[in-house]
Design a protein around this motif. Structure first.
Motif, PDB file in Angstrom:
ATOM      1  N   MET A 317       0.864  -1.168   0.000  1.00  0.00           N
ATOM      2  CA  MET A 317       0.000   0.000   0.000  1.00  0.00           C
ATOM      3  C   MET A 317       0.905   1.225   0.000  1.00  0.00           C
ATOM      4  SD  MET A 317      -3.167  -1.143   0.458  1.00  0.00           S
ATOM      5  CE  MET A 317      -3.749  -2.814   0.686  1.00  0.00           C
ATOM      6  N   LEU A 329      -3.680  -2.738  21.035  1.00  0.00           N
ATOM      7  CA  LEU A 329      -4.500  -3.922  20.784  1.00  0.00           C
ATOM      8  C   LEU A 329      -4.958  -4.492  22.126  1.00  0.00           C
ATOM      9  CD1 LEU A 329      -5.378  -6.286  18.780  1.00  0.00           C
ATOM     10  CD2 LEU A 329      -3.255  -7.357  19.479  1.00  0.00           C
ATOM     11  N   GLU A 331      -6.744  -7.590  24.109  1.00  0.00           N
ATOM     12  CA  GLU A 331      -7.182  -8.982  24.022  1.00  0.00           C
ATOM     13  C   GLU A 331      -7.630  -9.434  25.401  1.00  0.00           C
ATOM     14  OE1 GLU A 331      -4.305 -11.283  21.083  1.00  0.00           O
ATOM     15  OE2 GLU A 331      -3.290  -9.821  22.320  1.00  0.00           O
TER      16      GLU A 331
ATOM     17  N   MET B   1      -0.504  -8.962  19.810  1.00  0.00           N
ATOM     18  CA  MET B   1      -1.057 -10.010  18.961  1.00  0.00           C
ATOM     19  C   MET B   1      -0.857 -11.367  19.608  1.00  0.00           C
ATOM     20  SD  MET B   1      -2.655  -9.975  16.163  1.00  0.00           S
ATOM     21  CE  MET B   1      -3.409 -11.287  15.265  1.00  0.00           C
ATOM     22  N   GLY B   2      -1.925 -12.041  19.870  1.00  0.00           N
ATOM     23  CA  GLY B   2      -1.835 -13.399  20.389  1.00  0.00           C
ATOM     24  C   GLY B   2      -1.260 -13.481  21.778  1.00  0.00           C
ATOM     25  N   ALA B   3      -1.655 -12.547  22.646  1.00  0.00           N
ATOM     26  CA  ALA B   3      -1.103 -12.527  23.995  1.00  0.00           C
ATOM     27  C   ALA B   3      -1.530 -13.748  24.807  1.00  0.00           C
ATOM     28  CB  ALA B   3      -1.538 -11.255  24.715  1.00  0.00           C
ATOM     29  N   PHE B   4      -2.651 -14.355  24.412  1.00  0.00           N
ATOM     30  CA  PHE B   4      -3.151 -15.492  25.189  1.00  0.00           C
ATOM     31  C   PHE B   4      -3.064 -16.800  24.412  1.00  0.00           C
ATOM     32  CE2 PHE B   4      -5.307 -11.816  26.992  1.00  0.00           C
ATOM     33  CZ  PHE B   4      -4.914 -11.965  28.303  1.00  0.00           C
ATOM     34  N   ILE B   7       0.793 -22.325  24.356  1.00  0.00           N
ATOM     35  CA  ILE B   7       2.060 -22.818  23.814  1.00  0.00           C
ATOM     36  C   ILE B   7       1.845 -24.197  23.215  1.00  0.00           C
ATOM     37  CG2 ILE B   7       4.357 -23.595  24.479  1.00  0.00           C
ATOM     38  CD1 ILE B   7       4.042 -21.308  26.666  1.00  0.00           C
ATOM     39  N   ASP B 134       0.093 -13.648  -3.337  1.00  0.00           N
ATOM     40  CA  ASP B 134       0.410 -13.230  -1.970  1.00  0.00           C
ATOM     41  C   ASP B 134      -0.866 -12.826  -1.219  1.00  0.00           C
ATOM     42  OD1 ASP B 134       2.996 -13.573  -2.683  1.00  0.00           O
ATOM     43  OD2 ASP B 134       3.475 -11.456  -2.877  1.00  0.00           O
ATOM     44  N   LEU B 135      -0.875 -13.087   0.065  1.00  0.00           N
ATOM     45  CA  LEU B 135      -1.936 -12.660   0.973  1.00  0.00           C
ATOM     46  C   LEU B 135      -3.315 -13.156   0.546  1.00  0.00           C
ATOM     47  CD1 LEU B 135      -0.834  -8.966   1.530  1.00  0.00           C
ATOM     48  CD2 LEU B 135      -0.116 -10.964   2.794  1.00  0.00           C
ATOM     49  N   MET B 153      -5.290 -10.716  -1.489  1.00  0.00           N
ATOM     50  CA  MET B 153      -6.286 -10.130  -0.584  1.00  0.00           C
ATOM     51  C   MET B 153      -7.683 -10.714  -0.759  1.00  0.00           C
ATOM     52  SD  MET B 153      -4.423  -8.072   1.043  1.00  0.00           S
ATOM     53  CE  MET B 153      -5.105  -6.674   1.860  1.00  0.00           C
ATOM     54  N   PRO B 168      -8.848  -7.422   5.142  1.00  0.00           N
ATOM     55  CA  PRO B 168      -8.549  -6.050   5.537  1.00  0.00           C
ATOM     56  C   PRO B 168      -7.086  -5.700   5.216  1.00  0.00           C
ATOM     57  CG  PRO B 168      -8.698  -7.455   7.464  1.00  0.00           C
ATOM     58  CD  PRO B 168      -9.128  -8.280   6.293  1.00  0.00           C
ATOM     59  N   GLU B 169      -6.813  -4.424   5.126  1.00  0.00           N
ATOM     60  CA  GLU B 169      -5.474  -3.973   4.736  1.00  0.00           C
ATOM     61  C   GLU B 169      -4.399  -4.371   5.743  1.00  0.00           C
ATOM     62  OE1 GLU B 169      -8.198  -2.195   4.594  1.00  0.00           O
ATOM     63  OE2 GLU B 169      -8.357  -1.401   2.569  1.00  0.00           O
ATOM     64  N   THR B 170      -4.819  -4.671   6.959  1.00  0.00           N
ATOM     65  CA  THR B 170      -3.851  -5.010   8.001  1.00  0.00           C
ATOM     66  C   THR B 170      -3.435  -6.476   7.966  1.00  0.00           C
ATOM     67  OG1 THR B 170      -5.751  -5.375   9.421  1.00  0.00           O
ATOM     68  CG2 THR B 170      -4.617  -3.285   9.652  1.00  0.00           C
ATOM     69  N   GLN B 172      -1.517  -8.373   6.188  1.00  0.00           N
ATOM     70  CA  GLN B 172      -0.121  -8.775   6.020  1.00  0.00           C
ATOM     71  C   GLN B 172       0.618  -8.801   7.359  1.00  0.00           C
ATOM     72  OE1 GLN B 172       2.123  -6.440   3.230  1.00  0.00           O
ATOM     73  NE2 GLN B 172       3.778  -7.915   3.211  1.00  0.00           N
ATOM     74  N   GLU B 173       0.507  -7.720   8.119  1.00  0.00           N
ATOM     75  CA  GLU B 173       1.191  -7.655   9.413  1.00  0.00           C
ATOM     76  C   GLU B 173       0.639  -8.733  10.347  1.00  0.00           C
ATOM     77  OE1 GLU B 173      -0.152  -5.028   7.957  1.00  0.00           O
ATOM     78  OE2 GLU B 173       1.565  -3.745   7.507  1.00  0.00           O
ATOM     79  N   GLN B 184       7.560 -19.241  17.590  1.00  0.00           N
ATOM     80  CA  GLN B 184       8.114 -19.038  18.933  1.00  0.00           C
ATOM     81  C   GLN B 184       7.464 -19.960  19.957  1.00  0.00           C
ATOM     82  OE1 GLN B 184      10.614 -17.176  19.297  1.00  0.00           O
ATOM     83  NE2 GLN B 184      10.552 -15.541  17.763  1.00  0.00           N
ATOM     84  N   ARG B 187       7.534 -25.472  20.728  1.00  0.00           N
ATOM     85  CA  ARG B 187       8.815 -25.846  21.341  1.00  0.00           C
ATOM     86  C   ARG B 187       8.685 -27.175  22.088  1.00  0.00           C
ATOM     87  NH1 ARG B 187      10.864 -21.633  23.853  1.00  0.00           N
ATOM     88  NH2 ARG B 187       9.595 -20.011  22.911  1.00  0.00           N
TER      89      ARG B 187
END
Lengths: 578, 189
Positions: A317, A329, A331, B1-4, B7, B134-135, B153, B168-170, B172-173, B184, B187
């Motif tokens: 973009m 954010l 959660e 992102m993904g705090a909960f 594992i 992509d995406l 998209m 949505p435009e977000t 990718q991130e 991460q 494991r």
């Protein structure tokens, strides 16, 4: 289980209606679908942004269609992309099985569906070349020609009317007068009058008529005659297509052979209402509709800044102003149910509000001393009436500066009848800054073991005591020492999580106490709103607009160090009541 | 992102970790390993099958499957290169998978190329020579017929798969963060 963010649309930011009002749901969206206008300092959503089409492309051949051609192509791919009439997947071009002299497969070519094995031979389509199928089809397909010629002649007919009704002599006023809607209305009423042979009420018509009366009958007739629309005679009639008796018999015979599946679905006949046939075997492949890339702008009339500008060539973009880069954010997770001690069990079945208040205060008091039993629960389980649950609320900072958070309940929530009582033991806390990716990785490696234990209660006791600092005052420490503190923080804060904040990199977790009220109905969704205000450091020297509520909180406190507030509202859905 | 996010653990020794950080299950079936290139930090889970032996019939070294970084091949997923008749003989064509691609459990992949940031749900069938740009998101239980092109998209679902939504435009991130976070969290116990 969801956390939604509010968009006040074009209003000044305000607390939306409480969740008990179903109409408030239109103000709430997922964070990743929201935009942020820096100029207005406000959240924007898909419902309020102004959308423009940046480019058109075919989703099958990915050809970028120039916008000049789109209309002529009727918003569909004009190359060789067709969708299957039975399963709507894209058709591929197949050479015939007939061997040619060279031994290679050659013409005639046909379209074949790789999903359901439908072949264009069924409708008698075959092509000389494997390219430009749409063009070849246009030459051989008369169906569209009939429609097109009908359309052209109709257009011609109406154009003659339009040119007639534009009075040529009075040149300067003509442009204005044709745009004047009342003039059109007067034409309509005049025509209606003629048809009905009596007066028809109408503002403009009335005056015109009274004027006409005075000038006499002849003048009136002349005046009304010039814009009369002639009768259009269609080239082909829908009747001519013949729903004759014999056709009906044929259709019934076909249906008998094919069963109910022989009748095409409405959705498949939708695109070609000109045809009479309702049979599946008569449905033809359609050219694939084009897709668009959209440019999005701030809807504010004085702003109109670009929020999203796609690059036509790639997925990047050029401009991307999304709320996820500005708002923390939020959660929710780690649900635990309080297991009440015996005396609490004996409490009255239907506690009053004072009773609940008293109980909550009691609990808060006893928290430090007597350990209250808590049981981890899955987030997906239905909530039980009258129980108290502990949740963890995780806020992640997207900014490169640490931010301060203040969590409150919007005052509106207290006034109305809700599904639960919410208390926030830790209302003020900070979140560390977002760091470069390399700093993250390093930290992750260092703090990994600590982080691992975050999930299991038992691990905390055996974890080391490497902590040195508290949550604040980070800025003065060097990078290395800060990292080590952060590494250890998970353990330290983890242990007395009840009172404090659990921090890890740019995420802070706080406790949320939710008491599900006993008078909920089964199947109710427990929802509540939270007001989140964060204070951040702004590098900007000039502030065109006051942030957030604009109540003077964003005043300058120095030349460089400027702090700003931004307030937003979130709605948390905890799931259904059992 | 993904705090909960919980594992994901595996028993120690059931996965082989390579120098570049790939984690490959010992119980995954990988044939023709010399023809497979992994970009690093990718996870190949138990029961999945990678067919590197289905190579072009002509002589010489041919790369069959290339995979980028932070990819995930779910449990029981099958990845094999597409093949067809060309000039009178049957040949396989290489399969290229970019970075940040997650393939759900029990999916069958015979695509020609999969772009970066693509999420394929569980129990999907991706037909021969499918091109996923992509995406993109392929929802669970989707069947994409041979030769389907999935533009950037877009969200696809159904049997046969159809374009049902845009992202949505977000995205990718979000997808990159999701893939990194999964790596991460995956494991040994």
């Amino acid at each position: 289980m969801s956390v939604l963010y509010s968009c006040s649309h074009l209003d000044s930011p305000h607390s939306p209606l409480p969740p008990t009002y179903p109409s408030s749901s239109s103000s709430y969206h997922q964070l990743d679908k929201l935009y942020f206008c820096e100029e207005c300092d406000a959240v924007r959503c898909d419902q309020c942004v102004a959308v423009e089409i940046a480019s058109y492309f075919c989703p099958n051949c990915l050809f970028d269609v120039p916008s000049a051609n789109v209309r002529a192509d009727k918003n569909r791919c004009a190359r060789s992309c067709f969708s299957c009439p039975t399963c709507e997947s894209s058709l591929s071009i197949q050479a015939s099985d007939v061997p040619t002299e060279s031994g290679q497969p050659g013409p005639p070519y046909s379209l074949i569906c790789s999903g359901c094995r439908w072949s264009s031979k069924e409708v008698g389509w075959s092509f000389e070349k494997p390219t430009g199928i749409a063009l070849q089809l246009q030459k051989m397909n008369h169906q569209t020609e009939i429609v097109q010629s009908e359309f052209d002649s109709l257009k011609e007919h109406l154009e003659s009317y339009i040119s007639l009704s534009t009075p040529a002599p009075s040149a300067p006023s003509s442009i204005r007068s044709t745009r004047d809607p009342s003039r059109q209305i007067s034409h309509l009423t005049q025509m209606a009058q003629k048809a009905l042979h009596r007066d028809v009420g109408g503002m403009v018509a009335y005056s015109a008529r009274s004027k006409g009366r005075s000038t006499g009958k002849e003048g009136e007739k002349e005046k009304y005659g010039w814009d009369e629309l002639g009768v259009y005679e269609a080239k082909g009639s829908w009747r001519a297509g013949g729903e004759s008796v014999l056709d009906g018999v044929d259709i019934l015979r076909d249906l008998e052979d094919s069963g109910a599946g022989g009748m095409a679905e409405v959705g498949k006949r939708w695109g070609k209402s000109w045809d009479n046939s309702k049979m599946t075997k008569d449905v033809l492949p359609q050219r694939i509709p084009l897709q668009t890339k959209l440019t999005k702008r701030c809807p504010h009339p004085n702003c109109r800044h670009l929020l999203i500008q796609p690059d036509t060539k790639s997925i990047r973009m050029k401009i991307k102003m999304v709320a996820a880069n500005y708002l923390p954010l939020v959660e929710i997770g780690r649900r635990r149910r309080r297991i009440p001690s015996n005396d609490m069990n004996e409490a009255s079945e239907q506690p009053t509000t004072e009773e609940l208040e008293r109980r909550r205060r009691e609990r808060r008091r006893t928290r430090g001393g007597i350990p209250i039993k808590e049981e981890d629960e899955s987030m997906g389980l239905p909530l039980k009436r009258g129980e108290t649950y502990l949740f963890q609320l995780a806020l992640t900072n997207p900014l490169y500066d640490p931010i301060q958070i203040r969590l409150t309940q919007p005052h509106a929530a207290k006034d109305v009848n809700t599904w639960c009582n919410v208390s926030i033991p830790t209302q003020h806390f900070t979140i560390n800054a977002l760091k470069d990716a390399w700093a993250y990785d390093e930290e992750e490696e260092e703090g990994n073991d600590d982080f691992l234990i975050g999930g299991s209660e038992a691990g905390f006791s055996e974890e080391g005591t490497t902590t040195t600092g508290g949550g604040s005052g980070m800025g003065t420490l060097g990078k290395k020492s800060r990292l080590s503190i952060l590494g250890g923080q998970g353990t330290k804060k983890g242990r007395d999580r009840e009172t404090g904040v659990e921090k890890r990199s740019n995420t802070s977790k706080v406790i949320l106490l939710v008491e599900v009220l006993p008078d909920n109905n089964t199947g109710d969704r427990v929802r509540f709103d939270l007001e989140v205000r964060y204070t951040y450091k702004s590098d900007e020297m000039a502030t065109p607009t006051e942030p957030g509520e604009g109540s003077g909180n964003g005043e300058k406190r120095g030349k460089k160090e400027e702090y700003k507030n931004f307030t937003f509202w979130i709605r948390i859905d905890l799931g259904v009541v059992e | 992102m993904g705090a909960f996010d919980p594992i994901a653990t595996y028993e120690k020794g059931t996965y082989i970790e390579t120098d570049t950080g790939n984690k490959v299950s010992r119980k995954a079936t990988i044939t023709g390993a010399t023809n497979i290139i992994l970009g690093g930090k990718s996870i190949i889970q138990t029961g999945s099958i990678l067919r590197g032996d289905l190579r072009r019939s002509t002589a010489g070294q041919h790369v069959v499957i290339t995979m980028g970084r932070y990819c995930l091949i779910g449990e029981g997923a099958i990845v094999r290169p597409p093949g067809k008749m060309y000039k009178g003989s049957f040949t396989f064509y290489p399969l290229r998978i970019s970075d940040f691609v997650q393939i759900g459990p029990n999916s069958i992949i015979e695509a020609a190329s999969i772009g970066s940031g693509v999420e394929i749900g569980k129990n999907c069938i991706i037909g021969k020579f499918v091109i996923i740009k992509d995406l993109a998101v392929i929802l669970p239980d989707t069947v994409l017929p041979e030769g389907t092109v999935v533009p950037s998209m877009s969200v696809w679902s159904g049997n046969p798969g159809k374009l049902v939504d845009t992202l949505p435009e977000t995205y990718q991130e979000a997808m990159e963060a999701k893939c990194k976070s999964y790596y991460q969290r995956f494991r040994a116990t």
